[in-house]
Motif scaffolding. Structure first.
Motif, mmCIF file in Angstrom:
data_model
loop_
_atom_site.group_PDB
_atom_site.id
_atom_site.type_symbol
_atom_site.label_atom_id
_atom_site.label_comp_id
_atom_site.label_asym_id
_atom_site.label_seq_id
_atom_site.Cartn_x
_atom_site.Cartn_y
_atom_site.Cartn_z
ATOM 1 N N LYS A 1 0.831 -1.202 0.000
ATOM 2 C CA LYS A 1 0.000 0.000 0.000
ATOM 3 C C LYS A 1 0.872 1.260 0.000
ATOM 4 O O LYS A 1 1.783 1.400 0.805
ATOM 5 N N CYS A 2 0.551 2.177 -0.893
ATOM 6 C CA CYS A 2 1.314 3.429 -0.973
ATOM 7 C C CYS A 2 0.894 4.379 0.138
ATOM 8 O O CYS A 2 -0.268 4.403 0.542
ATOM 9 N N HIS A 3 1.844 5.165 0.595
ATOM 10 C CA HIS A 3 1.571 6.047 1.735
ATOM 11 C C HIS A 3 0.754 7.269 1.350
ATOM 12 O O HIS A 3 -0.080 7.728 2.117
ATOM 13 N N ASP A 4 1.041 7.842 0.230
ATOM 14 C CA ASP A 4 0.502 9.179 -0.038
ATOM 15 C C ASP A 4 0.262 9.376 -1.526
ATOM 16 O O ASP A 4 0.707 10.341 -2.119
ATOM 17 N N ASP B 1 -6.564 4.583 -2.178
ATOM 18 C CA ASP B 1 -5.992 3.306 -1.731
ATOM 19 C C ASP B 1 -5.347 2.651 -2.952
ATOM 20 O O ASP B 1 -6.005 1.962 -3.731
ATOM 21 N N ILE B 2 -4.065 2.897 -3.099
ATOM 22 C CA ILE B 2 -3.337 2.436 -4.278
ATOM 23 C C ILE B 2 -2.222 1.511 -3.807
ATOM 24 O O ILE B 2 -1.519 1.835 -2.846
ATOM 25 N N ARG C 1 -2.355 -0.988 -8.317
ATOM 26 C CA ARG C 1 -3.757 -1.391 -8.381
ATOM 27 C C ARG C 1 -4.590 -0.445 -7.514
ATOM 28 O O ARG C 1 -4.195 -0.084 -6.407
ATOM 29 N N ILE C 2 -5.746 -0.056 -8.081
ATOM 30 C CA ILE C 2 -6.678 0.781 -7.329
ATOM 31 C C ILE C 2 -7.553 -0.116 -6.458
ATOM 32 O O ILE C 2 -8.090 -1.120 -6.943
ATOM 33 N N TYR C 3 -7.665 0.272 -5.201
ATOM 34 C CA TYR C 3 -8.581 -0.427 -4.297
ATOM 35 C C TYR C 3 -9.717 0.500 -3.901
ATOM 36 O O TYR C 3 -9.522 1.704 -3.738
ATOM 37 N N LEU D 1 -10.537 -2.464 -7.417
ATOM 38 C CA LEU D 1 -11.602 -1.728 -8.115
ATOM 39 C C LEU D 1 -12.195 -2.571 -9.248
ATOM 40 O O LEU D 1 -11.458 -3.125 -10.062
ATOM 41 N N ALA D 2 -13.504 -2.656 -9.268
ATOM 42 C CA ALA D 2 -14.157 -3.272 -10.428
ATOM 43 C C ALA D 2 -14.306 -2.177 -11.468
ATOM 44 O O ALA D 2 -15.216 -1.359 -11.400
ATOM 45 N N ALA D 3 -13.381 -2.143 -12.419
ATOM 46 C CA ALA D 3 -13.275 -0.984 -13.313
ATOM 47 C C ALA D 3 -14.370 -1.005 -14.369
ATOM 48 O O ALA D 3 -14.534 -1.996 -15.100
#
Lengths: 696, 696
Positions: free
Chosen positions: B114-117, B190-191, B224-226, B232-234
């Motif tokens: 998970k990325c911080h920012d 949330d990436i 990935r996008i969460y 994420l269901a894109a």
């Protein structure tokens, strides 16, 4: 990270050091005919034997245009730094034989390589000519006229010297014009390369370790003076110490410190701090990045760049160190206090006041002018000029030489006066290789600098770029010029100003196109800044004499000096830095840095490791007061024997330019024992080692 | 050596290219709601299917603060460049796990980091709000007041958008203020990192090959996008092309070009050429040399420097390329002719003349002011400011945030307005690592710059250095601040301006000490330069419309654009550069350069070589019109399928900032086929490759 921190800590020592130029501690770059005998005696119980100083003087060598060296055998063997011999090593290299990388050793005289354009000089005698020079300028003259008058008589004295003694004469200015001495040199131009180690051990640690300590560098090279095609039978040479030195031993460093600025006024220092040094650094940063890019493109270009990059990086680090020192506000406060003190003493005495009181304001006025013209004048003229290419230098010399030669000697630009012509022709007709790609890169860089700095619409810039982009202009000029041919140079030089004016050679045309403004800027600089400073500093120096006594040394002027001080370590924060390193240290450092360049030892050093005595002292530090130009100076003991060769100062020593301190500042030398160990066991150069230690 | 030569040759294309901003050839960074359909149809017979543009738009991603990306799977997989994801890779690295060097792959969702920012945004809808924004400023207002009025209504529109739609609103300025569009974004925070190759293959050839072609870089990374802790269901994503592309194929690049300056007047270009770009380059050269020195001291420091050095080198090379283009006098002559042409057309029509005639002089006047204040304003504020340290940025944000928040939203500095606060808090409370040694080095560098540039006696400089040298001052501040603690930051931010004013934290005190002047310079810049330019360029743009027709694209503003052009090679002198490189090429180049960094492939690439299809296309070039900010944009074919990802332009393309040419200038992309080949055969990332090509 250690750098700035240590520079800061070094400041503490200043308060004592910069109050005046009168000597304290181990301070001083002393004249050999005016040594600090009292200090030597009192502090170290050292009284030089009769003839000690003369013998040392006549064993020391001025190497080319900017280095120091010494004669170290009866057969004219000369020792200097690898980085002092660097230019020669480069010029003697070919695509197939890169001496800078691979090193060189000639086991026999026949194998020694003759240098193309190198002159060595030995100071043979000194005469005080102060009254003759100062009387040349009469009271009513302005600074520029007085300077011209003095230059004229100086040039006459130098020419006479050559005629009457056969020795090359040079009138050296001391105490900013308070004293003039005629130095008579024996001059040698048949110089041959004997031995140089690989660049990888000479400059181990490269730019990263430069100006650092502890160090592990074999920064040494050997040349030989020839006379009449035979090795010089040297009347004087330094013997090699076989006993070595220890912590605390008194040593002397005898060489040619180029320039110190310890007398400078606060206004002048502020000019350096706020204008000159930042401008120089900007040019160095720019050029360093450009050269790194150039070098990265191919191994061949990397080799070409190597003729310029180390010099750029070395200068950049030096200026970084000194400017970091100046950034501390306490330095200037200390200098301000010392100046106030001296000026008050001058004001307090009516005669002093009449003679000297306005000198500081005159310097301040010169700085004001200098601030205005510095960027432009220094871009076009002098050591930091931005149009740097070997072919351009040749073209400019041809344009100016043919213009100047018809003038009376004393009226010429200094570098075209009779006394300078030998050196000039040596470099003008040098067969040293010239690389097109690097020439184009340099010229493009210089032209782009002019646009970036003065704008594309500036008339000079328009003339310089000639309606093209810098890249295309540089290509057109470098590819079109015929000046790579020595015959073409010679023909132009000999056919005179008219022929040069009519030449269609693009580099000649380019040099001519910017020459008028370039010379005009130089004239303004000389007349409105340098002459004024010279006159004012002569008076400030005179005030110093009068108030602080005559026991002072003059600022450095690339003339022979003797400095002294013990071998002694120092502390950085909580860490004690011992004075000596050992050969073992270079292997440890290589391992620590994963043998990545510049920490990769030459193969020979890996292969021969087992045979080496790894406890041999390698480098050491002492408190002797040195500066750039001292590189290559011998380090000698009380007996006048070689115990090492100085090659660097630590970062904290960079501020020595302006103020001496022995808190942490140190001179860094190669130990003589490491040189012998390496010659015998790494380079199989037993004959050379034997020649040094006297077993022949 | 190829660089400058090629830049010069590229000039030939300009004469046609820069006459006006109206589109020719494959020029243009087009709005997705204003595509050049006529050109596509006529030149390429391409008519996008219904919904093609909307689908592409909703599949593209604005990555963080300055990059482009795209959604490439139904499970929210996002593709961008390695160099766009760089900051995140750095922040997710630890001393034991250097993601930049070693790369990363999460075979399962659970292993994704998970990325911080990091925030990603997808443009969901567009509304023209030009009349609402322009009507906010009444006729009588001066430029600054009009700007403030427009900013106020823009801020209101953005806030309303968020309230009414839940989408993040951003009013984007086009045609220099002739048009305002409200962009509504879906925003994701949330990436998670999915995959990144080693830096050694992502940036193979490093700074040496940067902006060069042919190239061999796998400059790609996957995130990935969460949403609600689930992938994420894109709704929209780009499908992967399985057929690949060939020489001559039409492609599209859809992303966020940050900024072009194609409408700029001659006076403005001269300001860039003579003041802004040289100043930026001087800072970059300086910082690059400093960082190289910092990095050379230890492996640990090298890792720290890696968070800043590539960015510095990349910028330096970009500005070198564009300034080299500008150095050619012909560029300015062409621009002058185009400007004269347009101004004559304005003068010839009384109404045009009344409305627009003085706009060019207004720009000229603004440049005059900008020349005066640029050095100081840009040293203190903005992207090129010299006081750069993570801790300083935090301190300044705290000082300003607490000062600005009590003000009405529309009166605040832009970065503290409501619409910007989420991003601000994300970076203010980021747990990304902060390195003391690098912070000290940065702060020391910035302080020294202030002294070098404005002099030690400058009141601001005195406040900044606080009576110490830069080194000691930087150490005192960095070692003394508590701002490494996120709790401390949060407490200060929440306790308001009075608490910050009374804080004794040395970094807060330092930021506060320079803030008054810093804000004053920024205000002058905004009021006397930017506002004037904005108003004048809106009118020049209006004149362009009126005279050259409405078929134009606006200068880039980091908003979503579509560019187009075929895959096609070019010539450099006598050499034909083919459009595609192959995987085999990277091994050949490594061998040619002796595998020395930056030409040393990661071990995995050596070991897996035999299993690779070395004929796989690796990188390719096309004529699509891109610029910085486009990095990470997908390259798609007529069907909207991914055929590559753009990561660079060649050197000749750097001038695209100012003028388009397709003579030699090219966009450089990674081929989609190389990505799949590498994922399957080098990284054993079959699940990821399958997710991309749709076999799940």
């Amino acid at each position: 990270m250690v750098r700035g921190l240590s520079v800061r800590k070094a400041m503490v020592g200043w308060v004592l050091a910069v109050m005046a130029i009168t000597a304290r501690a181990d301070e001083g770059m002393w004249l050999l005919n005016q040594p600090p005998t009292e200090q030597w005696k009192q502090k170290y119980g050292f009284i030089p034997a009769d003839g000690w100083l003369e013998h040392v003087q006549k064993s020391c060598v001025k190497f080319g245009r900017g280095g120091s060296a010494s004669i170290v055998s009866p057969d004219g063997l000369v020792m200097t730094n690898h980085h002092v011999g660097f230019g020669q090593l480069r010029k003697l290299s070919t695509p197939d034989r890169n001496l800078l990388e691979a090193g060189f050793y000639a086991p026999t005289h026949a194998e020694e390589l003759k240098c193309h354009d190198l002159a060595l000089q030995v100071l043979w005698s000194i005469e005080d000519v102060t009254s003759r020079v100062t009387e040349a300028a009469s009271k009513g003259m302005d600074a520029a006229a007085a300077h011209a008058a003095r230059r004229k008589v100086i040039s006459r004295i130098e020419t006479e010297c050559e005629k009457s003694t056969g020795l090359k004469g040079e009138v050296v200015t001391f105490y900013h014009g308070a004293r003039y001495h005629l130095y008579r040199y024996k001059r040698y131009t048949d110089i041959r390369l004997v031995m140089a180690p690989e660049g990888g051990i000479a400059h181990f640690g490269g730019d990263t370790d430069n100006f650092e300590y502890p160090r592990f560098c074999l920064d040494v090279s050997f040349f030989r003076i020839y006379e009449n095609d035979k090795p010089l039978a040297a009347e004087h040479y330094l013997r090699w110490s076989t006993s070595g030195t220890s912590d605390g031993d008194l040593t002397f460093i005898v060489g040619h410190p180029a320039r110190t600025e310890r007398l400078f006024t606060v206004d002048h220092l502020k000019f350096l701090h706020e204008v000159k040094f930042p401008t120089i650094l900007r040019r160095l940063w720019r050029r360093e990045v450009q050269l790194l890019g150039f070098a990265a493109r191919s191994a061949e270009q990397a080799r070409m760049a190597n003729s310029e990059l180390p010099r750029v990086q070395n200068s950049r680090k030096a200026y970084t160190g000194i400017i970091a020192g100046m950034h501390d506000p306490r330095l200037m406060r200390t200098k301000e206090a010392a100046e106030r003190h001296l000026r008050e003493a001058v004001e307090a005495n009516p005669q002093y006041k009449a003679d000297w009181s306005d000198a500081w304001d005159r310097v301040a006025a010169a700085q004001k002018t200098h601030r205005e013209i510095y960027e432009r004048a220094s871009a076009l003229e002098g050591r930091r000029s931005v149009i740097r290419s070997d072919l351009f230098d040749i073209a400019r010399d041809l344009v100016r030489l043919t213009d100047e030669l018809p003038k009376p000697n004393g009226n010429r630009l200094q570098e075209y006066q009779d006394a300078a012509l030998d050196s000039l022709y040596l470099s003008l007709y040098s067969p040293a290789p010239i690389y097109d790609a690097l020439e184009i890169d340099r010229l493009e860089s210089g032209l782009a600098y002019l646009i970036e700095t003065f704008g594309a619409d500036d008339p000079l810039v328009r003339r310089a770029v000639g309606g093209q982009g810098p890249r295309r202009r540089a290509e057109t000029i470098v590819r079109g010029t015929k000046l790579k041919s020595i015959e073409v140079r010679r023909a132009l030089a000999e056919s005179g100003a008219a022929a040069v004016r009519e030449s269609s050679d693009p580099m000649i045309r380019f040099a001519a196109a910017i020459d008028t403004e370039s010379r005009a800027m130089r004239k303004r600089l000389e007349d409105e800044v340098e002459s004024v400073e010279r006159e004012a500093y002569a008076r400030i120096a005179a005030a110093q004499f009068a108030i602080n006594g005559a026991n002072t040394y003059p600022d450095a002027t690339f003339s022979l000096r003797i400095a002294f001080g013990p071998i002694v370590g120092y502390r950085e924060g909580d860490v004690a830095i011992p004075p000596f390193t050992k050969l073992s240290g270079v292997y440890e450092r290589m391992a620590l840095r994963g043998a990545a360049p510049p920490f990769d030892l030459p193969l020979r050093w890996i292969e021969k490791k087992d045979g080496l005595d790894l406890n041999t002292p390698f480098n050491f530090v002492s408190t002797a007061d040195i500066i750039g130009g001292n590189s290559g100076s011998p380090v000698i003991n009380r007996m006048g024997e070689v115990v090492g060769i100085v090659f660097d100062g630590n970062l904290q020593g960079l501020i020595w330019d302006i103020a001496y301190t022995d808190q942490q500042a140190r001179a860094v030398s190669v130990d003589a024992r490491a040189i012998i160990e390496a010659l015998r066991k790494v380079y199989d150069a037993t004959p050379l080692a034997d020649e040094l230690v006297g077993r022949q």
